[in-house]
Design an enzyme around this catalytic site. Structure first.
Site, PDB file in Angstrom:
ATOM      1  N   GLU A  53     -57.182 101.822   2.982  1.00 50.90           N
ATOM      2  CA  GLU A  53     -56.918 100.968   4.138  1.00 50.90           C
ATOM      3  C   GLU A  53     -57.766  99.694   4.110  1.00 50.90           C
ATOM      4  O   GLU A  53     -57.282  98.622   4.455  1.00 50.90           O
ATOM      5  CB  GLU A  53     -57.135 101.741   5.434  1.00 50.90           C
ATOM      6  CG  GLU A  53     -56.028 102.726   5.757  1.00 50.90           C
ATOM      7  CD  GLU A  53     -54.716 102.054   6.164  1.00 50.90           C
ATOM      8  OE1 GLU A  53     -54.735 100.875   6.568  1.00 50.90           O
ATOM      9  OE2 GLU A  53     -53.675 102.719   6.090  1.00 50.90           O
ATOM     10  N   GLU A  56     -56.114  97.436   1.554  1.00 52.46           N
ATOM     11  CA  GLU A  56     -54.845  96.887   2.044  1.00 52.46           C
ATOM     12  C   GLU A  56     -55.058  95.803   3.099  1.00 52.46           C
ATOM     13  O   GLU A  56     -54.366  94.788   3.094  1.00 52.46           O
ATOM     14  CB  GLU A  56     -53.974  98.003   2.632  1.00 52.46           C
ATOM     15  CG  GLU A  56     -53.393  98.936   1.606  1.00 52.46           C
ATOM     16  CD  GLU A  56     -52.629 100.107   2.201  1.00 52.46           C
ATOM     17  OE1 GLU A  56     -52.179 100.956   1.417  1.00 52.46           O
ATOM     18  OE2 GLU A  56     -52.476 100.181   3.446  1.00 52.46           O
ATOM     19  N   GLU A  57     -55.998  96.011   4.007  1.00 49.98           N
ATOM     20  CA  GLU A  57     -56.195  95.071   5.104  1.00 49.98           C
ATOM     21  C   GLU A  57     -57.041  93.860   4.733  1.00 49.98           C
ATOM     22  O   GLU A  57     -56.837  92.778   5.284  1.00 49.98           O
ATOM     23  CB  GLU A  57     -56.828  95.772   6.306  1.00 49.98           C
ATOM     24  CG  GLU A  57     -55.887  96.711   7.017  1.00 49.98           C
ATOM     25  CD  GLU A  57     -56.454  97.288   8.293  1.00 49.98           C
ATOM     26  OE1 GLU A  57     -57.458  96.751   8.821  1.00 49.98           O
ATOM     27  OE2 GLU A  57     -55.889  98.290   8.774  1.00 49.98           O
TER      28      GLU A  57
END
Length: 175
Positions: A53, A56-57
């Site tokens: 995460e 991805e962010e």
């Protein structure tokens, strides 16, 4: 059908600078600073979720260090009618140049840990975890970390993860 959804966030702390990676979500009612994170995929370890995460962010590569906390709540409007577990992991950065996802994030930056701990522009859980991280950063992470150990399960060929405070070496072997 599961009764819980697992949200996982990564508190990425650069120990050399004392800065922590934070984001502001796009399309939220409150644009507060928080740790990047999202939902765990079925069968995915929580440390792997946090690392994925964060990448991805924010575009930041990181490595799992420990589990810091678990928040549990019930009847939350965004939890799809399930109980909500939000797990925050401590991560070590492996890269530093931010390339955040504009579809998910409004802003992303490396913020001074002390500033995050005491700013009013965050949520109570982020503020509390920032204070916990600050304590670990100043007094030693052994005071705050729940480390991961893998053990063989009773089922042949399977294993499980157990998160706990570190045991002194003298307790690892029989006396």
């Amino acid at each position: 059908m599961p009764h819980t959804k697992w949200g996982v966030a990564g508190a990425v702390l650069d120990e050399a600078s004392g800065k922590v990676l934070v984001v502001q979500d796009r399309n939220k009612t409150l644009n507060a600073w928080k740790f990047p994170g999202g939902l765990s995929d079925p069968g995915e370890d929580i440390g792997a979720t946090a690392v994925r995460e964060v990448l991805e962010e924010t575009g930041i590569k990181s490595e799992f260090q420990s589990l810091l906390s678990i928040r549990q709540q019930h009847n939350h409007p965004g939890a799809f009618g399930k109980s909500d577990m939000y797990i925050i992991c401590r991560l070590k950065p492996l890269s530093y140049n931010i390339h955040f996802c504009p579809q998910e994030c409004l802003r992303c930056e490396w913020m001074d840990l002390k500033e995050l701990a005491y700013t009013s522009q965050t949520t109570p859980v982020t503020s509390r975890i920032a204070k916990l991280l600050l304590y670990g950063y100043e007094e030693g992470f052994h005071n705050i970390d729940l480390t991961r150990r893998t053990f063989p399960a009773v089922y042949s060929g399977l294993s499980y993860s157990l998160y706990h405070k570190e045991l002194p070496a003298t307790y690892e072997t029989p006396k």
